[in-house]
Design an enzyme around this catalytic site. Sequence first.
Site, mmCIF file in Angstrom:
data_model
loop_
_atom_site.group_PDB
_atom_site.id
_atom_site.type_symbol
_atom_site.label_atom_id
_atom_site.label_comp_id
_atom_site.label_asym_id
_atom_site.label_seq_id
_atom_site.Cartn_x
_atom_site.Cartn_y
_atom_site.Cartn_z
ATOM 1 N N CYS A 1 9.535 25.465 26.699
ATOM 2 C CA CYS A 1 9.134 25.895 25.574
ATOM 3 C C CYS A 1 9.718 27.170 25.150
ATOM 4 O O CYS A 1 8.945 27.799 24.124
ATOM 5 C CB CYS A 1 7.672 25.908 25.718
ATOM 6 N N CYS B 1 3.753 27.774 33.457
ATOM 7 C CA CYS B 1 3.784 28.286 32.166
ATOM 8 C C CYS B 1 2.486 28.229 31.420
ATOM 9 O O CYS B 1 2.087 26.967 31.418
ATOM 10 C CB CYS B 1 5.042 27.702 31.365
ATOM 11 N N CYS C 1 8.431 33.465 42.813
ATOM 12 C CA CYS C 1 9.722 33.012 43.451
ATOM 13 C C CYS C 1 9.826 31.296 42.442
ATOM 14 O O CYS C 1 9.177 30.742 42.683
ATOM 15 C CB CYS C 1 9.259 32.395 44.766
ATOM 16 N N CYS D 1 3.187 25.617 28.011
ATOM 17 C CA CYS D 1 3.507 24.103 27.975
ATOM 18 C C CYS D 1 3.149 23.526 29.385
ATOM 19 O O CYS D 1 2.994 22.211 29.441
ATOM 20 C CB CYS D 1 4.967 23.682 27.917
ATOM 21 N N CYS E 1 10.753 30.308 29.668
ATOM 22 C CA CYS E 1 10.481 28.997 30.296
ATOM 23 C C CYS E 1 11.657 28.111 29.533
ATOM 24 O O CYS E 1 11.720 28.043 28.259
ATOM 25 C CB CYS E 1 9.229 28.484 29.681
HETATM 26 ZN ZN LIG Z 1 6.735 26.628 28.886
#
Ligand SMILES: [Zn+2]
Length: 130
Positions: free
Chosen positions: A50, A96, A119, A99, A47
């Site tokens: 984070c 995610c 995607c 976060c 991510c």
């Molecule tokens: Zn994250």
Amino acid sequence: MKKINITEDKWKKLLTDEQYKILRKKATEPPFTGKYLDNKEKGIYQCAGCKNPLFLSDTKFNSGTGWPSFNKTISEDSIDKKLDLSRGIKRTEVLCKKCGGHLGHVFDDGPKPTGKRYCINSAALYFKKS
Ligand SMILES: [Zn+2]
């Protein structure tokens, strides 16, 4: 997993404008523009907000849609899925788990064996070469 909670003001400082618009405001990058679309190196996609590990390069495939596509997450525990009815279409949003950042969407028209197509916006990802 320990969730992180950061104020919008702090996110604005931590992220680029593009990352902020996508991760925090659920924007979508224009197709065929993302930096990881044609990336074929081995590694882990994390991510961008984070650094939570999300996808392995082995699960990336060319979907022809213009966005990096994966058929599997590293772990179902690394993401959250949410029904998205915006724009009059029924889609499944991928976020995610750590976060809460918006990553993209998942569809059921991916290749075997999973049949999934995650995607994902390049700008929501950070690639760590292995
Ligand atoms: Zn994250």
